[in-house]
Design an enzyme around this catalytic site. Structure first.
Site, mmCIF file in Angstrom:
data_model
loop_
_atom_site.group_PDB
_atom_site.id
_atom_site.type_symbol
_atom_site.label_atom_id
_atom_site.label_comp_id
_atom_site.label_asym_id
_atom_site.label_seq_id
_atom_site.Cartn_x
_atom_site.Cartn_y
_atom_site.Cartn_z
ATOM 1 N N CYS A 224 0.858 -0.968 -0.273
ATOM 2 C CA CYS A 224 0.236 -0.239 0.058
ATOM 3 C C CYS A 224 0.389 1.049 -0.227
ATOM 4 C CB CYS A 224 -0.664 0.317 1.378
ATOM 5 S SG CYS A 224 -2.131 -1.661 0.855
ATOM 6 N N HIS B 58 -3.580 6.934 2.407
ATOM 7 C CA HIS B 58 -3.859 5.670 2.494
ATOM 8 C C HIS B 58 -5.389 5.328 2.678
ATOM 9 C CE1 HIS B 58 -3.707 1.361 1.688
ATOM 10 N NE2 HIS B 58 -3.724 1.611 2.221
ATOM 11 N N ASN C 1 -10.582 -0.236 0.626
ATOM 12 C CA ASN C 1 -8.748 -0.107 0.602
ATOM 13 C C ASN C 1 -8.102 -0.795 -0.913
ATOM 14 O OD1 ASN C 1 -5.669 -0.871 0.446
ATOM 15 N ND2 ASN C 1 -6.439 -2.061 2.319
HETATM 16 N N1 ACO Z 1 -18.321 -10.034 9.227
HETATM 17 C C1 ACO Z 1 -18.224 -9.911 10.923
HETATM 18 N N2 ACO Z 1 -17.547 -10.684 11.254
HETATM 19 C C2 ACO Z 1 -16.636 -10.799 11.411
HETATM 20 C C3 ACO Z 1 -15.665 -9.969 9.989
HETATM 21 C C4 ACO Z 1 -16.651 -9.734 8.968
HETATM 22 N N3 ACO Z 1 -16.157 -9.469 8.096
HETATM 23 N N4 ACO Z 1 -14.504 -10.654 10.011
HETATM 24 C C5 ACO Z 1 -14.226 -10.520 11.251
HETATM 25 N N5 ACO Z 1 -15.033 -11.074 12.124
HETATM 26 C C6 ACO Z 1 -15.574 -11.050 13.693
HETATM 27 C C7 ACO Z 1 -13.966 -11.699 13.672
HETATM 28 O O1 ACO Z 1 -14.374 -13.349 13.267
HETATM 29 C C8 ACO Z 1 -14.752 -11.595 15.517
HETATM 30 O O2 ACO Z 1 -15.163 -12.665 16.012
HETATM 31 P P1 ACO Z 1 -14.959 -13.649 17.739
HETATM 32 O O3 ACO Z 1 -14.849 -12.345 18.319
HETATM 33 O O4 ACO Z 1 -16.161 -13.883 17.737
HETATM 34 O O5 ACO Z 1 -13.543 -14.062 17.166
HETATM 35 C C9 ACO Z 1 -14.782 -10.306 15.560
HETATM 36 O O6 ACO Z 1 -15.942 -10.451 14.065
HETATM 37 C C10 ACO Z 1 -13.638 -9.628 15.900
HETATM 38 O O7 ACO Z 1 -12.539 -9.690 15.046
HETATM 39 P P2 ACO Z 1 -11.428 -8.591 14.847
HETATM 40 O O8 ACO Z 1 -10.299 -8.888 13.880
HETATM 41 O O9 ACO Z 1 -10.947 -8.278 16.760
HETATM 42 O O10 ACO Z 1 -11.673 -7.046 14.391
HETATM 43 P P3 ACO Z 1 -11.316 -5.547 14.140
HETATM 44 O O11 ACO Z 1 -12.343 -4.932 14.604
HETATM 45 O O12 ACO Z 1 -10.207 -5.937 14.621
HETATM 46 O O13 ACO Z 1 -11.968 -5.512 13.305
HETATM 47 C C11 ACO Z 1 -10.182 -5.656 10.413
HETATM 48 C C12 ACO Z 1 -11.101 -6.425 12.093
HETATM 49 C C13 ACO Z 1 -11.432 -4.641 10.404
HETATM 50 C C14 ACO Z 1 -9.468 -6.523 9.665
HETATM 51 C C15 ACO Z 1 -9.701 -4.285 11.433
HETATM 52 O O14 ACO Z 1 -8.948 -5.510 12.389
HETATM 53 C C16 ACO Z 1 -9.124 -3.814 10.329
HETATM 54 O O15 ACO Z 1 -9.198 -2.585 9.683
HETATM 55 N N6 ACO Z 1 -6.935 -3.833 10.768
HETATM 56 C C17 ACO Z 1 -6.413 -3.174 10.258
HETATM 57 C C18 ACO Z 1 -6.822 -4.156 8.259
HETATM 58 C C19 ACO Z 1 -5.720 -3.353 7.032
HETATM 59 O O16 ACO Z 1 -5.541 -1.465 6.864
HETATM 60 N N7 ACO Z 1 -5.660 -4.116 5.996
HETATM 61 C C20 ACO Z 1 -4.309 -3.113 5.161
HETATM 62 C C21 ACO Z 1 -3.250 -2.994 5.720
HETATM 63 S S1 ACO Z 1 -2.461 -2.515 4.324
HETATM 64 C C22 ACO Z 1 -2.243 -3.318 3.305
HETATM 65 O O17 ACO Z 1 -0.381 -2.874 2.285
HETATM 66 C C23 ACO Z 1 -2.533 -4.231 2.425
#
Ligand code: ACO
Length: 334
Positions: free
Chosen positions: A120, A261, A291
């Site tokens: 990214c 970003h 993203n």
């Molecule tokens: N829908 C419903 N529930 C979901 C989903 C979904 N799409 N995805 C995960 N869950 C659930 C999980 O299984 C978990 O359930 P559990 O508590 O029973 O285990 C619960 O939701 C919470 O999961 P978390 O991973 O803690 O959720 P979080 O609030 O952290 O959100 C997310 C997840 C959106 C991925 C977040 O961590 C995030 O945005 N991280 C940064 C990712 C990012 O920016 N990536 C790009 C990097 S840039 C590059 O170089 C590509």
């Protein structure tokens, strides 16, 4: 020995491209166990665009369209370029680079051409490289593209990753300028390779870290530890903007736009709050495009540019972080 005359860099043109096909949260909730409400609350995304491989769309077609639009905007053609830099993690092949194939499509030979792999952060890395190469005196005009077709690398069985990503391209044409004060006035390009297992695309089983879950054994698709990436991004995003302002002696008031970003709305909001960045200086389009990895900063830049919100003389700060883990910023006097 030719004498080197100090020069600056101007943005001669800007362009972008997104696929027509929309993938909404409602569409995703029919494909996996998720909901519009969960996705919007956790990420700020409502829909994203994805390429249609059946129509021959992919990273190459998107990146080429964005570069062509930037050239049109600059009143130039491919053969006016000395170099093409394509930042991407989703180029169709590793040899040749997609930069070479973009050059072929735009009739840019014998311009140099190479791809940059910084996930990214790729577009911001590439614009920093291009600015430095023009200032070296060797190049006069460089086409820079940030583009990813992440839908070609996303595992649609992994709901925590699939909901985040979309496909997009942004491009600029950079040209030599007589004013050495114009162009990039400060840049950061850094990485911490020890953190790579937070975000990677394995090609073979040996690439997969020993402690990875069985789910992460899917070759050719993006594996992500969302919580680790989130923690890293919230800290690094704020730090890199602060470092850029401190190093240049600029304040938030001096900056016309922070072009960030689009990773997750919560990550951007956290940086805004900690640094006191006003709403009208931080452009957001993650709701409509998700993203798009290396595509996102260039797409934001182009939408601001076409709307007349970035003008000659403005100070603009580009900032991104991504797989590697990498992070980068570029402070511009436009
Ligand atoms: N829908 C419903 N529930 C979901 C989903 C979904 N799409 N995805 C995960 N869950 C659930 C999980 O299984 C978990 O359930 P559990 O508590 O029973 O285990 C619960 O939701 C919470 O999961 P978390 O991973 O803690 O959720 P979080 O609030 O952290 O959100 C997310 C997840 C959106 C991925 C977040 O961590 C995030 O945005 N991280 C940064 C990712 C990012 O920016 N990536 C790009 C990097 S840039 C590059 O170089 C590509």
């Amino acid at each position: 020995m030719p004498t080197h005359v100090p020069c600056g860099v101007r943005i001669a043109g800007s362009g972008s491209a997104v696929p027509d096909k929309r993938l909404t949260n409602e569409d995703l909730s029919k494909m996996m166990d998720t909901s519009d409400e969960w996705i919007r609350q956790r990420t700020g995304i409502s829909e994203r665009r994805i390429v249609d491989p059946e129509k021959g769309e992919g990273q190459l077609s998107l990146a080429t369209a964005a570069m062509k639009n930037a050239l049109d905007n600059a009143g130039m053609v491919g053969s006016d370029l000395d170099l093409i830099i394509n930042a991407s993690v989703t180029s169709e092949m590793t040899c040749p680079s997609n930069a070479c194939r973009i050059s072929a499509a735009l009739d840019a030979a014998p311009a140099g051409a190479f791809d940059v792999l910084a996930a990214c952060s790729g577009f911001v890395y590439a614009i920093n490289i291009a600015d430095s190469l023009i200032r070296s005196g060797r190049f006069k005009s460089i086409g820079v593209i940030g583009c990813d077709a992440m839908s070609t690398a996303v595992d649609y069985d992994d709901r925590s990753v699939a909901i985040l990503f979309g496909d997009a391209a942004g491009a600029v044409v950079l040209a030599r300028d007589e004013d050495p004060g114009r162009g990039c006035i400060h840049q950061v390009m850094e990485a911490d390779g020890r953190t790579w297992p937070s975000l990677y695309i394995p090609r073979k089983t040996e690439d997969i870290p020993a402690n990875a879950s069985p789910r992460d054994a899917r070759l050719g698709t993006l594996r992500m530890d969302g919580r680790e990436v989130y923690k890293f991004a919230v800290t690094q995003f704020k730090n890199v903007i602060k470092e850029s302002l401190d190093a240049t002696g600029l304040t938030v008031d001096d900056v016309a736009q922070f072009v960030c970003h689009q990773s997750n709305i919560r990550i951007i909001e956290s940086a805004k709050e900690k640094l006191g960045l006003p709403d009208d200086k931080v452009y957001i389009n993650i709701d409509k495009f998700g993203n798009s990895s290396a595509g996102s900063v260039g797409l934001c830049f182009d939408q601001l540019w076409q709307a007349g919100k970035i003008k000659e003389g403005d100070i603009v700060v580009l900032v991104a972080f991504g797989g590697g883990m990498t992070w980068s910023s570029s402070v511009w006097k436009v």
